[in-house]
Design a protein around this motif. Structure first.
Motif, PDB file in Angstrom:
ATOM      1  N   ALA A 160      13.288   4.921  -6.849  1.00 42.03           N
ATOM      2  CA  ALA A 160      11.960   5.317  -6.106  1.00 42.03           C
ATOM      3  C   ALA A 160      10.661   4.872  -6.789  1.00 42.03           C
ATOM      4  O   ALA A 160       9.746   4.485  -6.341  1.00 42.03           O
ATOM      5  N   ARG A 163      10.189   1.122  -6.894  1.00 41.72           N
ATOM      6  CA  ARG A 163       9.508   0.539  -5.560  1.00 41.72           C
ATOM      7  C   ARG A 163       7.867   0.904  -5.600  1.00 41.72           C
ATOM      8  O   ARG A 163       7.182   0.326  -5.033  1.00 41.72           O
ATOM      9  N   LEU A 164       7.847   2.193  -6.056  1.00 41.54           N
ATOM     10  CA  LEU A 164       6.187   2.529  -6.081  1.00 41.54           C
ATOM     11  C   LEU A 164       5.537   1.880  -7.137  1.00 41.54           C
ATOM     12  O   LEU A 164       4.309   1.383  -6.751  1.00 41.54           O
ATOM     13  N   TRP A 221       4.866  -1.425  -5.304  1.00 43.52           N
ATOM     14  CA  TRP A 221       3.895  -1.160  -4.050  1.00 43.52           C
ATOM     15  C   TRP A 221       2.361  -1.331  -4.936  1.00 43.52           C
ATOM     16  O   TRP A 221       1.330  -1.927  -4.363  1.00 43.52           O
ATOM     17  N   GLU A 242      13.477  10.767   0.194  1.00 40.80           N
ATOM     18  CA  GLU A 242      12.289   9.616   0.810  1.00 40.80           C
ATOM     19  C   GLU A 242      12.371   9.947   2.411  1.00 40.80           C
ATOM     20  O   GLU A 242      13.514   9.941   3.007  1.00 40.80           O
ATOM     21  N   ASP A 296      11.235   5.084   7.392  1.00 44.69           N
ATOM     22  CA  ASP A 296      10.347   4.732   8.258  1.00 44.69           C
ATOM     23  C   ASP A 296      10.842   5.104   9.822  1.00 44.69           C
ATOM     24  O   ASP A 296      11.958   4.683  10.036  1.00 44.69           O
ATOM     25  N   ASP A 304       0.877   0.645   4.361  1.00 49.68           N
ATOM     26  CA  ASP A 304       1.910   1.124   3.729  1.00 49.68           C
ATOM     27  C   ASP A 304       1.834   2.642   3.708  1.00 49.68           C
ATOM     28  O   ASP A 304       0.895   3.108   3.531  1.00 49.68           O
ATOM     29  N   HIS A 349       4.314   5.672   1.845  1.00 49.69           N
ATOM     30  CA  HIS A 349       5.504   6.123   1.177  1.00 49.69           C
ATOM     31  C   HIS A 349       5.503   7.622   0.813  1.00 49.69           C
ATOM     32  O   HIS A 349       4.573   8.141   0.527  1.00 49.69           O
ATOM     33  N   GLU A 350       6.496   8.023   1.144  1.00 48.41           N
ATOM     34  CA  GLU A 350       6.797   9.637   1.009  1.00 48.41           C
ATOM     35  C   GLU A 350       7.897   9.977   0.339  1.00 48.41           C
ATOM     36  O   GLU A 350       8.981   9.683   0.679  1.00 48.41           O
TER      37      GLU A 350
END
Length: 160
Positions: free
Chosen positions: A84, A87-88, A91, A122, A125, A140, A142-143
């Protein structure tokens, strides 16, 4: 399960990408996990937020790009904390390199939260059919819900 809002960290990149990260911290009143924690987060008043200028709790029908009523504990998947964060990081610098000041804030205020979590969930989507009436405003979204023994943190990274 009851959650009590403890505070937040907001990191605005201020680099013309309109990117930001918001971390809302909640104290837990018990040691339940999994779906019970996710349901408590989704049910909290502060979860009602469009993340497009509205304050936490200001939009009880929307959450990010989605209709809130369409988000359930099953909308989340458990993920690896290191994946995670990786990926952040990608991003965060997908458009331009972040400043040293923003990089430091992410490294000290946001990314370590993932390392102390016992569980990282997570938000999947949910697709455009779950978007609210103007839900495509963020490019985008993301949570993550980070679960610790006494703390739950909702981390949202997006642009608007």
């Amino acid at each position: 399960m009851a959650l009590t809002h403890e505070g937040d960290n907001f990191v605005n990149f201020r680099n013309r990408t309109y990117q930001w990260v918001d971390a809302q911290r909640f104290l837990r009143t018990d040691e339940e996990d999994g779906d019970d924690v996710l349901a408590a987060v989704i049910g909290h008043d502060l979860f009602g937020r469009d993340y497009a200028g509205g304050a936490a709790g200001a939009d009880p029908e929307r959450h990010g790009p989605y209709w809130r009523k369409l988000i359930t504990p099953q909308s989340y998947r458990r993920v690896d904390a290191d994946d995670a964060v990786s990926r952040l990081r990608i991003w965060a610098e997908q458009h331009v390199r972040v400043s040293d000041a923003i990089w430091m804030r992410l490294e000290t205020e946001i990314y370590p939260l993932f390392g102390t979590a016992d569980e990282v969930h997570e938000l999947r989507d949910l697709g455009t059919t779950a978007h609210h009436d103007w839900g495509g405003v963020q490019n985008d979204f993301h949570e993550f819900v980070l679960v610790e023994k006494t703390l739950v943190t909702l981390v949202v990274a997006a642009d608007d």
